[in-house]
Design a protein around this motif. Structure first.
Motif, PDB file in Angstrom:
ATOM      1  N   VAL A   1      -1.079  12.168   6.081  1.00  0.00           N
ATOM      2  CA  VAL A   1      -0.013  11.263   5.648  1.00  0.00           C
ATOM      3  C   VAL A   1      -0.134  10.924   4.167  1.00  0.00           C
ATOM      4  CG1 VAL A   1       0.224  10.264   7.948  1.00  0.00           C
ATOM      5  CG2 VAL A   1      -1.246   9.125   6.281  1.00  0.00           C
TER       6      VAL A   1
ATOM      7  N   LEU B   1       1.150   2.346   5.838  1.00  0.00           N
ATOM      8  CA  LEU B   1       1.789   3.372   5.023  1.00  0.00           C
ATOM      9  C   LEU B   1       2.863   2.770   4.128  1.00  0.00           C
ATOM     10  CD1 LEU B   1       1.584   6.380   4.514  1.00  0.00           C
ATOM     11  CD2 LEU B   1       3.219   6.767   6.364  1.00  0.00           C
TER      12      LEU B   1
ATOM     13  N   ARG C   1       2.898   3.324   0.127  1.00  0.00           N
ATOM     14  CA  ARG C   1       4.057   3.823  -0.627  1.00  0.00           C
ATOM     15  C   ARG C   1       4.379   2.899  -1.802  1.00  0.00           C
ATOM     16  NH1 ARG C   1       6.477   4.914   4.769  1.00  0.00           N
ATOM     17  NH2 ARG C   1       6.356   7.160   5.138  1.00  0.00           N
TER      18      ARG C   1
ATOM     19  N   GLN D   1      -5.317  10.535   8.001  1.00  0.00           N
ATOM     20  CA  GLN D   1      -5.100   9.896   6.705  1.00  0.00           C
ATOM     21  C   GLN D   1      -4.788  10.925   5.625  1.00  0.00           C
ATOM     22  OE1 GLN D   1      -8.789   7.759   6.364  1.00  0.00           O
ATOM     23  NE2 GLN D   1      -7.972   5.900   7.296  1.00  0.00           N
TER      24      GLN D   1
END
Length: 609
Positions: A478, A324, A328, A475
């Protein structure tokens, strides 16, 4: 109907509106469909909602005799009016489709063929309520927030027997490739898509070459939302996706995909030289983060528990916090889609239960081939390979089939009881919950004498695995707040339907797994040795993380008052297990982490955290 006029229609994509989740509420007799937070294409006959993304809209527009420039919902509505239910197996994408036929009082809600997009439902005394988000269903006044005790208990035993259930008692999932039909007959769920039908019709060798074109198509579909990032490991699943994506964007003069890679500190699973070399060869910019930098200063497991508190189920992918971080960073470069190599292990390889079919047919040559394939493709000793080939996946299931012939019910009961007996004694301490677990096991046990053979049985089971749906749902949950969609080209419906029919000996050609892509990638990167590459596993590295980070986190939940309040664990037994588990093997370590993870999630749900 709730929604704007048809002239204001546009595709509803939750990745760009993460705070709004569409909801469909329809009476249990199929009447009175009501949509919330959805863009509806409708008239007095038909309401249609498309959530997520439909691929191949030009082909659908041709079916419906409408311009391809129209919003997806209007194209789907026009195609439905021409094709009716025959349209469903032709749909591709990551989507949920709702079709409400008002005059006929029939509502259909459809999940995409392989479950890339979430879809859940709750049955109330008056209505059936659908949404892509568990949280949206929990907010409905007539939907209970009660937790699913048997599902939690089975999860701690590493069993997931019901493909439809979630960890909430009243909320269930529509499985991948299934549709839910609400009509005067009530609620019916049925599969509408299957890669081959009831039996596998093996593909002629001359058709296998179509694989490369189907992989190109699958990757191109993933590039349709704009610039993509690729989780690039050193394995040829993600490398093949990266190579195709780089080639496609070069041809169309679009920005090259961004390679997103983790550098592992353990030499046994560090693939940085391959990752950087592949990115350089393909001309891809790369974000390469050291694992501990990506995991965060507090550690992978602590960050994972923070995610668990935010999710609608306990965190499934324990590596998620590190990946993650990569995702990002990618969004800062304009990335809206993450491509992965997931599905390569599942669809490009062969089930080990193939050994039983080969022994039954007396195919010694085929048996030797799969033994050599496993030994050459994985880090396994010959002793382990022979034991697995001849006994675990060979003679043992055949002996089970023979026993089942003599007394099917007794044999299945014995198999279920044996599996239940392996459960930890601190899970499900009350007799009623244990009895429920046994009944669930018995109802879900695999066929002992599969008509089409063990290989075909395992292929069918794999299509409906709840763990796969759960992973894709996680998935989505998030990724949506970041405006990201996860796309897995090896889970593309057309590609899967193709590979499903390839004979196992062709998938293991030259005694190597994944022969369909191995040779292609090896030709493109001859210096990297892909033709000889074995599967790289990070299990030992993850076990070291569990040993280092787990005990401290375990102490913070050591009273297990969350799970104990539900009667899912006996707290003293769980504490006794935890006192020794962190020093044990990978199996015990994983069980300890699952226990901590589930306890943190339950506390959050019942307000104890």
């Amino acid at each position: 109907m709730i929604g704007p006029s048809p002239s204001a229609l546009r595709e509803h994509d939750e990745s760009t509106t993460p705070t709004l989740h569409w909801v469909l509420r329809v009476a249990r007799d199929g009447s009175d469909p009501r949509f919330q937070n959805a863009i509806v294409a409708s008239d007095e006959r038909l309401d249609v909602v498309v959530a997520g993304e439909l691929f191949d809209l030009e082909a659908l527009a041709t079916l419906g005799n409408v311009p391809a420039s129209l919003p997806a919902a209007r194209i789907a509505r026009a195609a439905w009016l021409q094709q009716g239910e025959r349209l469903l197996p032709r749909l591709r994408g990551r989507f949920a489709l709702a079709v409400a036929e008002r005059q006929a009082r029939v509502a259909r809600v459809v999940r995409d063929p392989l479950g890339a997009y979430p879809l859940f439902y709750a049955l109330t005394p008056r209505d059936v309520i659908f949404s892509s988000a568990i949280q949206a269903l929990r907010q409905q006044p007539d939907v209970s927030n009660a937790l699913n005790r048997p599902a939690l208990a089975d999860h701690l035993c590493k069993r997931w027997p019901d493909r439809q259930e979630t960890f909430f008692e009243q909320i269930r999932r529509v499985p991948a490739g299934w549709q839910a039909i609400v009509s005067a007959r009530g609620l019916i769920l049925e599969r509408y898509w299957h890669p081959v039908g009831e039996r596998i019709d093996w593909m002629p060798d001359e058709e296998i070459a179509a694989f490369d074109g189907l992989l190109d198509q699958a990757v191109a579909r993933g590039l349709s939302r704009g610039r993509a990032g690729i989780f690039l490991s050193g394995g040829f699943d993600s490398v093949s996706v990266a190579a195709v994506a780089a080639d496609l964007t070069r041809r169309t003069h679009e920005p090259a995909p961004l390679a997103l890679s983790l550098g592992f500190p353990d030499p046994a699973c560090d693939e940085q030289p391959v990752q950087t070399s592949v990115a350089r060869s393909l001309g891809l910019p790369i974000h390469l983060l050291g694992f501990f930098e990506a995991a965060g200063a507090r550690g992978l497991l602590a960050e994972g528990l923070d995610l668990t508190r935010q999710l609608s189920a306990p965190l499934l992918n324990s590596w998620m916090p590190a990946y993650l971080s990569l995702a990002r960073r990618a969004t800062l470069d304009g990335v809206r889609t993450i491509l992965t190599g997931e599905g390569g292990d599942e669809w490009l390889g062969t089930s080990p239960f193939l050994a039983a079919d080969l022994i039954r047919r007396g195919d010694i040559r085929g048996l030797v081939q799969i033994a050599r394939t496993w030994q050459r493709s994985y880090h396994q000793t010959w002793l382990t390979v022979i034991r697995g080939t001849l006994w675990r996946y060979g003679l043992r299931p055949l002996l089970g089939a023979a026993c089942s012939t003599l007394s099917p019910d007794r044999w299945d009961a014995r198999r279920a009881a044996k599996s239940a007996a392996a459960s930890p004694d601190w899970v499900a301490p009350d007799h009623l919950l244990r009895s429920t677990q046994l009944a669930r096991l018995r109802a879900s046990i695999a066929e002992a004498r599969p008509v089409g053979g063990f290989y075909e049985r395992e292929s069918k089971i794999f299509l409906d695995l709840s763990l796969t749906s759960w992973l894709f749902e996680e998935q989505h949950e998030v990724g949506s707040p970041l405006g990201l969609a996860y796309v897995h080209p090896y889970w593309d419906a057309d590609l899967v339907a193709h590979v499903y029919r390839v004979r196992p000996e062709r998938l293991n050609e030259h005694n190597r797994t994944k022969a369909l892509v191995r040779q292609t990638v090896a030709r493109r990167f001859p210096a990297l040795g892909f033709e000889r590459q074995r599967k790289v596993a990070a299990m030992d590295f993850f076990a070291s993380i569990l040993r280092n980070e787990g005990p401290v986190l375990g102490e913070t939940v050591a009273d297990f008052r969350g799970l104990a309040s539900l009667g899912v664990v006996a707290p003293e037994g769980a504490r006794r297990f935890m006192r020794t588990a962190w020093g044990q093997d990978a199996l015990q370590l994983g069980m300890a982490w699952n226990l901590v993870n589930a306890e943190v999630w339950v506390r959050q749900q019942i307000g104890l955290d």
